[in-house]
Structure formats: C-alpha cells, structure tokens
Motif scaffolding. Structure first.
Motif, PDB file in Angstrom:
ATOM      1  N   ILE A 171       0.838  -1.203   0.000  1.00 22.59           N
ATOM      2  CA  ILE A 171       0.000   0.000   0.000  1.00 22.59           C
ATOM      3  C   ILE A 171       0.874   1.254   0.000  1.00 22.59           C
ATOM      4  O   ILE A 171       0.618   2.225  -0.723  1.00 22.59           O
ATOM      5  N   ILE A 172       1.926   1.247   0.807  1.00 22.66           N
ATOM      6  CA  ILE A 172       2.815   2.414   0.875  1.00 22.66           C
ATOM      7  C   ILE A 172       3.507   2.642  -0.469  1.00 22.66           C
ATOM      8  O   ILE A 172       3.620   3.772  -0.956  1.00 22.66           O
ATOM      9  N   ASN A 173       3.951   1.542  -1.096  1.00 19.78           N
ATOM     10  CA  ASN A 173       4.606   1.683  -2.400  1.00 19.78           C
ATOM     11  C   ASN A 173       3.656   2.222  -3.447  1.00 19.78           C
ATOM     12  O   ASN A 173       4.016   3.087  -4.259  1.00 19.78           O
ATOM     13  N   ASP A 174       2.413   1.712  -3.444  1.00 14.67           N
ATOM     14  CA  ASP A 174       1.426   2.220  -4.404  1.00 14.67           C
ATOM     15  C   ASP A 174       1.155   3.694  -4.178  1.00 14.67           C
ATOM     16  O   ASP A 174       1.009   4.480  -5.127  1.00 14.67           O
ATOM     17  N   LEU A 175       1.054   4.064  -2.905  1.00 11.08           N
ATOM     18  CA  LEU A 175       0.786   5.469  -2.598  1.00 11.08           C
ATOM     19  C   LEU A 175       1.944   6.357  -3.056  1.00 11.08           C
ATOM     20  O   LEU A 175       1.738   7.453  -3.602  1.00 11.08           O
ATOM     21  N   ASN A 176       3.170   5.889  -2.849  1.00  9.56           N
ATOM     22  CA  ASN A 176       4.325   6.691  -3.284  1.00  9.56           C
ATOM     23  C   ASN A 176       4.398   6.783  -4.798  1.00  9.56           C
ATOM     24  O   ASN A 176       4.793   7.820  -5.350  1.00  9.56           O
ATOM     25  N   GLU A 177       4.030   5.699  -5.506  1.00 10.46           N
ATOM     26  CA  GLU A 177       3.985   5.767  -6.963  1.00 10.46           C
ATOM     27  C   GLU A 177       2.968   6.793  -7.418  1.00 10.46           C
ATOM     28  O   GLU A 177       3.194   7.559  -8.368  1.00 10.46           O
ATOM     29  N   SER A 178       1.821   6.831  -6.718  1.00 13.47           N
ATOM     30  CA  SER A 178       0.806   7.838  -7.059  1.00 13.47           C
ATOM     31  C   SER A 178       1.323   9.241  -6.797  1.00 13.47           C
ATOM     32  O   SER A 178       1.059  10.179  -7.560  1.00 13.47           O
ATOM     33  N   ARG A 179       2.082   9.386  -5.709  1.00 13.47           N
ATOM     34  CA  ARG A 179       2.656  10.702  -5.409  1.00 13.47           C
ATOM     35  C   ARG A 179       3.649  11.133  -6.486  1.00 13.47           C
ATOM     36  O   ARG A 179       3.676  12.306  -6.890  1.00 13.47           O
ATOM     37  N   LEU A 180       4.491  10.186  -6.958  1.00 14.64           N
ATOM     38  CA  LEU A 180       5.453  10.539  -7.996  1.00 14.64           C
ATOM     39  C   LEU A 180       4.746  10.932  -9.293  1.00 14.64           C
ATOM     40  O   LEU A 180       5.184  11.855  -9.989  1.00 14.64           O
ATOM     41  N   ARG A 215       7.351  19.628  -4.257  1.00 13.38           N
ATOM     42  CA  ARG A 215       8.387  19.388  -3.253  1.00 13.38           C
ATOM     43  C   ARG A 215       7.824  18.705  -2.021  1.00 13.38           C
ATOM     44  O   ARG A 215       8.443  17.802  -1.444  1.00 13.38           O
ATOM     45  N   LYS A 216       6.644  19.120  -1.624  1.00 14.56           N
ATOM     46  CA  LYS A 216       6.033  18.530  -0.438  1.00 14.56           C
ATOM     47  C   LYS A 216       5.801  17.039  -0.635  1.00 14.56           C
ATOM     48  O   LYS A 216       6.103  16.217   0.249  1.00 14.56           O
ATOM     49  N   LEU A 217       5.279  16.665  -1.799  1.00 12.42           N
ATOM     50  CA  LEU A 217       5.057  15.251  -2.077  1.00 12.42           C
ATOM     51  C   LEU A 217       6.369  14.483  -2.183  1.00 12.42           C
ATOM     52  O   LEU A 217       6.455  13.325  -1.753  1.00 12.42           O
ATOM     53  N   LEU A 218       7.390  15.120  -2.746  1.00  6.40           N
ATOM     54  CA  LEU A 218       8.681  14.449  -2.859  1.00  6.40           C
ATOM     55  C   LEU A 218       9.301  14.184  -1.496  1.00  6.40           C
ATOM     56  O   LEU A 218       9.915  13.136  -1.267  1.00  6.40           O
ATOM     57  N   TYR A 219       9.144  15.133  -0.573  1.00  2.00           N
ATOM     58  CA  TYR A 219       9.650  14.911   0.785  1.00  2.00           C
ATOM     59  C   TYR A 219       8.928  13.762   1.459  1.00  2.00           C
ATOM     60  O   TYR A 219       9.520  13.001   2.237  1.00  2.00           O
ATOM     61  N   ASN A 246      16.397  12.699  -7.501  1.00  4.35           N
ATOM     62  CA  ASN A 246      16.754  13.254  -8.804  1.00  4.35           C
ATOM     63  C   ASN A 246      15.796  14.360  -9.228  1.00  4.35           C
ATOM     64  O   ASN A 246      16.203  15.376  -9.803  1.00  4.35           O
ATOM     65  N   ILE A 247      14.509  14.169  -8.952  1.00  2.00           N
ATOM     66  CA  ILE A 247      13.540  15.213  -9.307  1.00  2.00           C
ATOM     67  C   ILE A 247      13.792  16.466  -8.497  1.00  2.00           C
ATOM     68  O   ILE A 247      13.710  17.592  -9.016  1.00  2.00           O
ATOM     69  N   LEU A 248      14.121  16.312  -7.210  1.00  7.03           N
ATOM     70  CA  LEU A 248      14.432  17.491  -6.386  1.00  7.03           C
ATOM     71  C   LEU A 248      15.663  18.218  -6.911  1.00  7.03           C
ATOM     72  O   LEU A 248      15.710  19.456  -6.926  1.00  7.03           O
ATOM     73  N   GLU A 249      16.677  17.473  -7.339  1.00  8.50           N
ATOM     74  CA  GLU A 249      17.869  18.114  -7.903  1.00  8.50           C
ATOM     75  C   GLU A 249      17.534  18.866  -9.179  1.00  8.50           C
ATOM     76  O   GLU A 249      18.038  19.969  -9.422  1.00  8.50           O
ATOM     77  N   GLN A 250      16.650  18.289  -9.995  1.00  8.91           N
ATOM     78  CA  GLN A 250      16.235  18.992 -11.217  1.00  8.91           C
ATOM     79  C   GLN A 250      15.447  20.257 -10.890  1.00  8.91           C
ATOM     80  O   GLN A 250      15.614  21.286 -11.550  1.00  8.91           O
ATOM     81  N   LEU A 251      14.614  20.177  -9.846  1.00  6.20           N
ATOM     82  CA  LEU A 251      13.879  21.388  -9.446  1.00  6.20           C
ATOM     83  C   LEU A 251      14.814  22.470  -8.930  1.00  6.20           C
ATOM     84  O   LEU A 251      14.579  23.664  -9.142  1.00  6.20           O
ATOM     85  N   ASP A 252      15.873  22.055  -8.253  1.00  7.89           N
ATOM     86  CA  ASP A 252      16.842  23.050  -7.754  1.00  7.89           C
ATOM     87  C   ASP A 252      17.591  23.723  -8.887  1.00  7.89           C
ATOM     88  O   ASP A 252      17.989  24.897  -8.771  1.00  7.89           O
TER      89      ASP A 252
END
Length: 389
Positions: free
Chosen positions: A336-345, A361-365, A381-387
């Motif tokens: 369930i946690i993995n599915d939720l994180n995939e949805s967040r990504l 950023r909030k979802l990535l954290y 990697n997405i956070l680094e791209q946002l920076d």
C-alpha cells in the motif's frame, strides 16, 4: 511575405559578407602594391638576374614599346603584391566558408590551406632558383652564330610569370591527391594503379606549360610525379584522421544528456543503500518518530478495512509496540505504501507541468520519508532537477 523574407535574408547576408571580404582582399593588395611600386625597378632587376647572367657579353635586355620601362615594373609590382598577400586572401576565403563546415572538416581545411600556400611558394622558388638558370643557359646557348640575344623586358616578364604559375600550381599536386581521396572521389589504391597514366600526364602538362625544350619539360614533370607519390603517402594520414574525427563527433552526438544520465544512474544504483543517497541542500531528514507517525497516518487514513478493525483485539495499530502484525499484514502495508508513493510521484510530474513546484516538493519529501530505495532515488533526482530550474 514573411516566408520570402526568411528565405532571402540569409542569402543576401552571405553576399554582403562575401563582398566585405573581397573588399578587404583588394584593399590589402592595393596597400602592398603601393608599398612595392617604388621598388619596381629593383624587383625587376632581381627577377631578370637568371637571364642576365647567361646573356652574351655586350648584350642586354631591351624595351620595344614606349611605355614598357614604366608599365613592366608596375605590372611586376602588382603581381608581387598578389603573391605576397596570398595567405591573407586564403584566410578570408577560409573565414567565409568555415561556418558551413563540420568540425572534422574544419580540422582538415586548416592544414590543407597552410600546406597549399607553402607548396605554391616552394614551386615558385624552385622555378626561380633551379629551372630558370638551366632553361636560360640552354636557350641562350642554342642561338645561331651572328644572332644577338636581346630579350624584350615585357616578353621576359610574361615568360617568367607563366613559369611561376605553372610550377606553383604543379606543386599543388599533393593537395589535389589528398582532397580526391578525402572526399571519396577516388581511392588510394585506384590512384596507385593509375601511376603510369599519371607519369605520362605529368610530361604532357610539362610540355604544354613550359617552353618547347626538354629541360624545362622534364624539370616540371619529375617534381609533379614525386609530389604525386608524396600525396599518396600523406593521404593515408589525412583519411585516418578524418575517420577518427567523424567517430569522435558521432560519439559526442550519441552521448546522453544529463537527465538521461540521472535515469540511468537510478537503474544502475537501485541496489544502493539509503545511506549512500545524496539529498539536496534544503532537505531535512525526518526523525524516527516522524516516520512512524507518517506510517500510522497512511495506514489509518488510506485503508478503510484497518479503520473499521481499529478496536479489534487482534490489531493494535501499526504504531503499537506491544503486538506486531503478522507477515501477511506487513506485506500488504508495504504494498500500500509503495502504491501510494507511486501515485505521489505521478502527481509530482503533473504538478511540475502545472508549475506548482511547492506542492511537488512537499510530495517528494513524503516519498523520501517512507519510500523504498528506487522511489527515494527518483525523488532525489527530481528534487535536484527542481533546484537547477
């Protein structure tokens, strides 16, 4: 209307650039001519020295036309100015065509231009110091008895200029061989097999470009043959260099960009531990209590069955240390946690397209707080791209 402007403007801009460069060439030639004009008589005396040394005693050169004593040195000064400014002229043409060449072509053109200039000067020097003394000694020595050899200065200048250009162009044979092989018009093996025809052609050109004597013809044909052989040897180096440059450019074109490198890094380093993960500077790692609370919230808010069984004695909640769920319950919670994180990504990608960086950023954290190794690496990697944006 706009289409015509877009297509015609580059054409006219190239014409304007060509005009400017031709004007520069003419100006430089004129400046050199003005500088050499006052030394025209001395220059003529120098180039006439090979003939003067072989004239019979009591004879000299003559001027059969009224204006020859003035026009002939002036003509020689102009030709000398053109000779001396050849490097500048070639540079202007090179600067005009260089933007339209590939990288490996520019690397090839520069040495070819320099070597062709040096070979042209070498041909002129060979004609002056080797060919002229032999030719004039032969010609003046074959004059019938009672005939005074008194050459007109204008005719002599035309004669030596013809030989200068003939030997200067003949010494460009290696460049012609290299260009033919480099462009793929022929191969080194085909030219090697055609060596007998090249030798015959060299003697034919020597007959056409030189005076009707065997000495000058031979002195032009033999260097052409030797330079042809030198061009075959040098072409192997240039062709190999061209192949290496093309492969280097191909490797540069096929080199992946930074984002694809990040993705490949994700695939290759998925087995790395979380301790080796590099986080952005503004990321603050959650504490154990915050991770536990986040897991509690996810399990209690996103799973209705768990919420209904909240008071059941067999399940005390994910945060209860008194009793742990069974193995099946733990696997379900991880899924369930993995599915939720995939949805967040996936939601993060939508937010990036919408420009909502703060929510992304909030979802990535949140993914960094409870995701698996692969999800953490993707979020990082997405956070680094946002920076970097």
């Amino acid at each position: 209307m706009s289409l015509n402007v877009d297509t015609e403007q580059p054409f006219f801009s190239h014409l304007f650039e060509l005009r400017d460069r031709l004007i520069r060439i003419v100006v430089v030639i004129l400046v050199a001519f003005l500088a050499l004009f006052s030394f025209g008589n001395q220059i003529y005396t120098m180039v006439a020295e090979p003939l003067m040394q072989h004239l019979p005693e009591g004879t000299s050169m003559i001027a059969t036309e009224v204006a020859s004593p003035f026009l002939t040195p002036m003509k020689l000064s102009l030709v000398a100015a053109i000779f001396l400014t050849i490097p500048f002229t070639l540079y202007q043409f090179w600067a005009f065509i260089a933007p339209g060449l590939y990288k490996h072509e520019r690397k090839m053109v520069i040495p070819l231009v320099v070597s062709s200039t040096l070979l042209f000067y070498l041909g002129v020097a060979f004609a002056f110091y080797v060919v002229f003394p032999l030719v004039f000694a032969f010609l003046t020595g074959t004059a019938p008895e009672g005939v005074a050899v008194m050459t007109d200065m204008g005719r002599y200048l035309d004669f030596i200029l013809t030989l200068f250009f003939a030997f200067g162009l003949a010494f460009e044979v290696p460049i012609a061989v290299i260009i033919l092989i480099w462009t793929g018009a022929t191969t080194r093996e085909k030219l090697s097999r055609g060596r007998p025809y090249v030798i015959v052609g060299a003697f034919v050109l020597g007959m056409l470009l030189t005076p009707p004597d065997v000495i000058s013809q031979t002195l032009l044909a033999l260097p052409m043959w030797v330079l042809f052989e030198f061009g075959l040897i040098a072409s192997s180096f240039f062709v190999r260099k061209k192949r290496d440059d093309e492969e280097e450019e191909s490797d540069d074109d096929n080199e992946p960009d930074s984002e694809s490198d990040d993705v490949s890094d994700d695939d290759s380093s998925s087995d790395k531990s979380e301790a080796d993960t590099r986080y952005p500077d503004d990321y603050v790692a959650p504490t154990d209590e915050e991770k536990e609370a986040e897991l509690d919230r996810l399990e209690w808010e996103d799973e209705d069955d768990w919420a209904e069984d909240e008071d059941d004695e067999s399940w005390n909640g994910p945060g209860d240390d008194a009793e742990s769920p069974d193995a099946t319950g733990a696997e379900d919670a991880d899924a369930i946690i993995n599915d939720l994180n995939e949805s967040r990504l996936k939601r993060v990608m939508e937010l990036r397209q919408q420009g909502d960086v703060a929510e992304a950023r909030k979802l990535l954290y949140e993914v960094l707080a409870n995701g698996n190794n692969d999800q953490i690496m993707v979020a990082r990697n997405i956070l680094e791209q946002l920076d970097q944006e």
